[in-house]
Each structure stands twice: as C-alpha cells, then as structure tokens.
Design a protein around this motif. Structure first.
Motif, PDB file in Angstrom:
ATOM      1  N   ALA A   1      18.871 -10.628   6.171  1.00  0.00           N
ATOM      2  CA  ALA A   1      17.685  -9.885   6.829  1.00  0.00           C
ATOM      3  C   ALA A   1      17.784 -10.543   8.458  1.00  0.00           C
ATOM      4  N   HIS A   2      17.625 -11.983   8.408  1.00  0.00           N
ATOM      5  CA  HIS A   2      17.387 -12.414   9.852  1.00  0.00           C
ATOM      6  C   HIS A   2      18.694 -11.964  10.794  1.00  0.00           C
ATOM      7  N   PHE A   3      19.773 -12.140  10.094  1.00  0.00           N
ATOM      8  CA  PHE A   3      21.096 -12.085  10.851  1.00  0.00           C
ATOM      9  C   PHE A   3      21.095 -10.413  11.099  1.00  0.00           C
ATOM     10  N   GLU A   4      20.892  -9.604  10.376  1.00  0.00           N
ATOM     11  CA  GLU A   4      20.715  -8.147  10.705  1.00  0.00           C
ATOM     12  C   GLU A   4      19.719  -7.683  11.874  1.00  0.00           C
ATOM     13  N   THR A   5      18.655  -8.566  12.022  1.00  0.00           N
ATOM     14  CA  THR A   5      17.516  -8.257  13.012  1.00  0.00           C
ATOM     15  C   THR A   5      18.294  -8.574  14.035  1.00  0.00           C
ATOM     16  N   VAL A   6      18.803 -10.080  13.959  1.00  0.00           N
ATOM     17  CA  VAL A   6      19.551 -10.344  15.501  1.00  0.00           C
ATOM     18  C   VAL A   6      20.314  -9.437  15.849  1.00  0.00           C
ATOM     19  N   LYS A   7      21.233  -8.809  15.082  1.00  0.00           N
ATOM     20  CA  LYS A   7      22.321  -7.808  15.657  1.00  0.00           C
ATOM     21  C   LYS A   7      21.856  -6.681  16.142  1.00  0.00           C
ATOM     22  N   SER A   8      20.650  -6.111  15.467  1.00  0.00           N
ATOM     23  CA  SER A   8      20.039  -4.881  15.887  1.00  0.00           C
ATOM     24  C   SER A   8      19.422  -5.196  17.350  1.00  0.00           C
ATOM     25  N   HIS A   9      18.619  -6.312  17.493  1.00  0.00           N
ATOM     26  CA  HIS A   9      18.323  -6.516  18.896  1.00  0.00           C
ATOM     27  C   HIS A   9      19.228  -6.459  20.080  1.00  0.00           C
ATOM     28  N   LEU A  10      20.605  -7.216  19.622  1.00  0.00           N
ATOM     29  CA  LEU A  10      21.403  -7.170  20.677  1.00  0.00           C
ATOM     30  C   LEU A  10      22.234  -5.624  20.962  1.00  0.00           C
ATOM     31  N   GLU A  11      21.969  -4.844  19.802  1.00  0.00           N
ATOM     32  CA  GLU A  11      22.568  -3.447  19.952  1.00  0.00           C
ATOM     33  C   GLU A  11      21.518  -2.826  20.710  1.00  0.00           C
ATOM     34  N   ASP A  12      20.387  -3.026  20.491  1.00  0.00           N
ATOM     35  CA  ASP A  12      19.303  -2.449  21.436  1.00  0.00           C
ATOM     36  C   ASP A  12      19.348  -2.616  22.834  1.00  0.00           C
ATOM     37  N   ILE A  13      19.741  -3.715  23.425  1.00  0.00           N
ATOM     38  CA  ILE A  13      19.942  -4.260  24.793  1.00  0.00           C
ATOM     39  C   ILE A  13      21.067  -3.868  25.316  1.00  0.00           C
ATOM     40  N   GLY A  14      22.220  -3.399  24.274  1.00  0.00           N
ATOM     41  CA  GLY A  14      23.419  -2.828  24.711  1.00  0.00           C
ATOM     42  C   GLY A  14      24.572  -4.284  24.977  1.00  0.00           C
ATOM     43  N   ILE A  15      24.232  -5.319  24.450  1.00  0.00           N
ATOM     44  CA  ILE A  15      25.205  -6.481  24.446  1.00  0.00           C
ATOM     45  C   ILE A  15      26.227  -6.457  23.400  1.00  0.00           C
ATOM     46  N   PRO A  16      27.600  -6.395  23.699  1.00  0.00           N
ATOM     47  CA  PRO A  16      28.509  -6.066  22.707  1.00  0.00           C
ATOM     48  C   PRO A  16      28.649  -7.601  22.042  1.00  0.00           C
ATOM     49  N   PHE A  17      28.888  -7.692  20.609  1.00  0.00           N
ATOM     50  CA  PHE A  17      29.404  -8.976  20.065  1.00  0.00           C
ATOM     51  C   PHE A  17      30.540  -8.688  18.869  1.00  0.00           C
ATOM     52  N   VAL A  18      31.232  -9.706  18.423  1.00  0.00           N
ATOM     53  CA  VAL A  18      32.158  -9.751  17.401  1.00  0.00           C
ATOM     54  C   VAL A  18      31.549 -10.789  16.410  1.00  0.00           C
ATOM     55  N   VAL A  19      31.460 -10.501  15.141  1.00  0.00           N
ATOM     56  CA  VAL A  19      30.897 -11.271  13.993  1.00  0.00           C
ATOM     57  C   VAL A  19      32.231 -11.863  13.507  1.00  0.00           C
TER      58      VAL A  19
END
Length: 424
Positions: free
Chosen positions: A234-252
């Motif tokens: 749940a912690h990790f999913e929230t981190v990813k959601s925040h990054l998506e909200d800001i528009g920062i692309p990432f690779v898991v």
C-alpha cells in the motif's frame, strides 16, 4: 630540487571550470532544498568504525573492503566516512534532535572509499545528502523524489531515468531471502565469484550485479516486489500515485536493492546512460530501523545522496556551467602614490554595487602591462588612476569592449556615473 609530491591516487584537485561547476551545483541544490523547508547540518569527516559496521552492515563490500580505517593514538578504531547517512543519524541521536519532532536536513562534503579509480568513481568523492526524520508516510518519500526532479529541471539536465522499487518490511525481506537463496543455490554452478561470495552474506546484492553473464539467472529469480507485506504494498502504491499526479515518469525496477543494509520499503535511483558504467547520479530510500539500530528511539527516516562528481561531469558535457568569474571593473593604478587611493576607490565601488565584480591591480606594473591584465580579466571598463589623477582626485573611466570616449570623473561623481551604467 626536491622530488615533486603528487596527490594520492583517486583523490583529485578540483579547480577552474570544474570548481565553478561544483559551486553552481551545490548552490542550486541548497536553494532548492530551502524551498522545501530543509536546513543544513555539518558533520565530522571521521567517525568511530563501529558506526559504519553497525549501520551499513559488516558483510557489505564497503565495510569489508573499501573503508579507510585506522587506530588513533588511544588505539580507538576510526574511519573516514564512506557515506553520510550513518553520521547524520548518529548526530540526531546524540543531540536529541529526533524526540517528538520532524527534522529535514541536508549536508555536503567529502566521502572516502578505497576503490579502483575510474571516471565517476574516486577514492575521495563528494556527496550532497538529504535526510528526513520523523515522517513515516509515503508522501514524504514522493516529495523527496519530486524535489530531485525539480533540481534536474533547474540545472537543465534531461534524459535522467527514475527507477523505483520497494524492499518491504524487514520480516518480508527475511522470508524472501530464503526463497532467493534456494533459487540461486539451484544455479550455483553458473554464479560468478562475486555472487558466490554474496550468496550466504548478502544475496539481495546479487540481483544488482553488473555482470552481463548473470542476466538470465537474475531475470529468472523470484522478485521481492511479489513478496511484499500488505502494508508495504500500500505504501509503494501511494508513492507511485503521487509521482503520477505530478507527472514524473518512472520505471519499477524489481532488481533495485541498493548497496546498504539499512534500507526498507521505498528505494530509488536516478540513472543516466551518458557516463558509461557509473550511471547512478542520485540514490536513496527509506531506512526506518536505522535510528534505533544506532541507539536512538524508533524513528522513521528517508533520504538520498547525489554524486557531485557525476552530476558535474554531466553539466560540463552539456556546457550547462556558468563561466568562471570575470571582472566588471578593473582598477589600474600606476605611480608611487596610487595604490592606496586605488584600494579606497575599489572598496567604495563594492559598497555601492555589491553585485559588481571589481578587480584591483596588485603587484604594480606599467600602464601597458596592467591594461593587458584588465583585458584578460574580461572587464567592461577600466578605472585608471595615475599620479596626475590622484593629485586631482579624479579617475579616468575607459571602455575596454566597445568604442567609447574616455571620461574623466571626480571621485565624488564616480558612483553616480557608474549607477547610470550598471543600473540603467
């Protein structure tokens, strides 16, 4: 003549454009950190060896092979710091800075590891570190990553890839470790020497191997991210959601494990393909158990460190570094009684124009030699003070870059005239 003494291998002098780039990077980073409410902390370069053995992990490469460790005159084992987080944690524990309060801190300075020197990897290197204590929620993990993205934007750096992963809880990692060791043991004949050494001591580091011959084995290994506890998921999913909200692309990257034992949950790296093998320019993550491990009360914590040399190399390759400091005004003084009033005038100008670079000729010399220095300084104007000018309490203002009539000004009128030039 005595034999010349050279710097120690892997410990380099930093000067010229590279020094300008260092200052530019650190200055930009400090401004960015202050925008986010961080304050600086200054830490010792030398710590007790036990600190790093306890925090980094006794079976890590850093502790086993790379630390500069020595006994002082009292026989106590001391170590030049190989990284900054452990010292920062020691400081907040020793000074009571984590008791019922949030700390957002940054620091910069030299670190030391005995490694084979190559581009981007030195025995004395510099880091800019950021640590947050007292916040357990995923929003601060995300904010630190967002902060770094803003810094790259302010520096003009592009093509940096953000890789993220979660290491889960300590309990989940212990259970996963058993599955990983069982899998790797089945492929023991194909493991390289480094992986065989790590199999019993630190098997997660095998996932981060740079050996291309190990690629197939690593890709087939069970993934830690598939064995996380529910809270860490749940912690990790929230981190990813925040990054998506800001528009920062990432690779898991499920093989991203970081090289230090104290990490848990979120870990991340910013990587580039433009520096050869040394592609990581910024890395960090969460280390909730470290404060307690070093003797403090249980305190959540998260942070990152940037490799200054690697970022400087990127800035210089892309020519994103300001020019070395040049003079705006050059004070030319020629004659027996001109240097003292010349110094007075130069200070008067600096008082009136704090942002103007005023270079005073020191060491004497003829008018001709001083004008050569003035031209080389990059100054737009020279203020000329010969004996006649000093006697009349005047200066001559000469343009060095464009055709313009030389002006003679009284000392009392000089500041007003310069104001029309520099504040026009």
């Amino acid at each position: 003549m005595a034999n010349q003494i050279s710097a120690i291998r892997g410990m380099n002098d930093i000067y010229g454009d590279e020094a300008v780039a260092f200052d530019y990077l650190i200055g930009t980073a400090e401004k960015t950190l202050k925008q986010y409410g961080f304050n600086s902390i200054r830490l010792p370069i030398v710590e007790k060896t036990e600190l790093f053995a306890r925090s980094i992990g006794e079976v890590t490469d850093i502790v086993e092979k790379e630390m500069y460790t020595f006994a002082d005159r009292n026989g106590e084992s001391l170590t030049l710091r190989p990284e900054g987080t452990a010292g920062c944690v020691r400081a907040i524990v020793q000074n009571g800075l984590s008791h019922n309060q949030i700390q957002k801190l940054y620091y910069t300075g030299s670190m030391f590891r005995y490694e084979r020197p190559q581009k981007g990897r030195y025995r004395q290197f510099h880091q800019f570190g950021v640590e947050v204590f007292g916040l357990a929620t995923p929003d601060i993990d995300a904010e630190l990553i967002v902060l770094t993205a803003r810094l790259w934007e302010q520096l003009g750096l592009e093509n940096l890839e953000l890789q993220i992963n979660s290491l889960g809880s300590q309990e989940a990692r212990v259970a996963y470790r058993e599955k990983l060791v069982a899998y790797l043991s089945e492929h023991k004949a194909s493991l390289d020497e480094d992986s065989l050494r790590r199999l019993d001591s630190n098997p997660l580091r095998i996932l981060d191997t740079k050996n291309p011959d190990m690629k197939t084995i690593v890709e087939g290994a069970p993934k830690l991210i598939d064995h996380l506890d529910e809270e860490s998921k749940a912690h990790f999913e929230t981190v990813k959601s925040h990054l998506e909200d800001i528009g920062i692309p990432f690779v898991v990257n499920p093989n991203l494990v970081r090289g230090l034992d104290y990490y848990n949950r979120t870990v991340f790296e910013w990587v580039t393909t433009e520096l050869g093998a040394q592609g990581t320019v910024c890395a960090g993550g969460r280390y909730d158990g470290l404060v307690e491990q070093i003797g403090g009360k249980s305190t959540p914590a998260v942070g990152f460190a940037m490799g200054i040399e690697r970022l400087v190399a990127l800035l210089m390759d892309k020519q994103f570094v300001p020019a070395m400091a040049q003079a705006d005004l050059y004070i030319v003084t020629a004659g027996e009684n001109t240097s003292r009033p010349g110094l007075v005038i130069s200070e008067m100008i600096r008082d009136a124009f704090p942002k103007i670079n005023v270079q005073m000729n020191c060491g004497g010399g003829s008018f001709k030699s001083q004008f050569k220095k003035a031209d080389k300084s990059g100054a737009s104007f020279a203020i000329v003070m010969g004996e006649q000018e000093v006697e009349n309490k005047e200066v001559a203002l000469k343009s060095l870059r464009v055709e313009a009539e030389q002006k003679t000004l009284k000392w009392d009128d000089l500041i007003n005239h310069l104001n029309t030039i520099f504040n026009a």
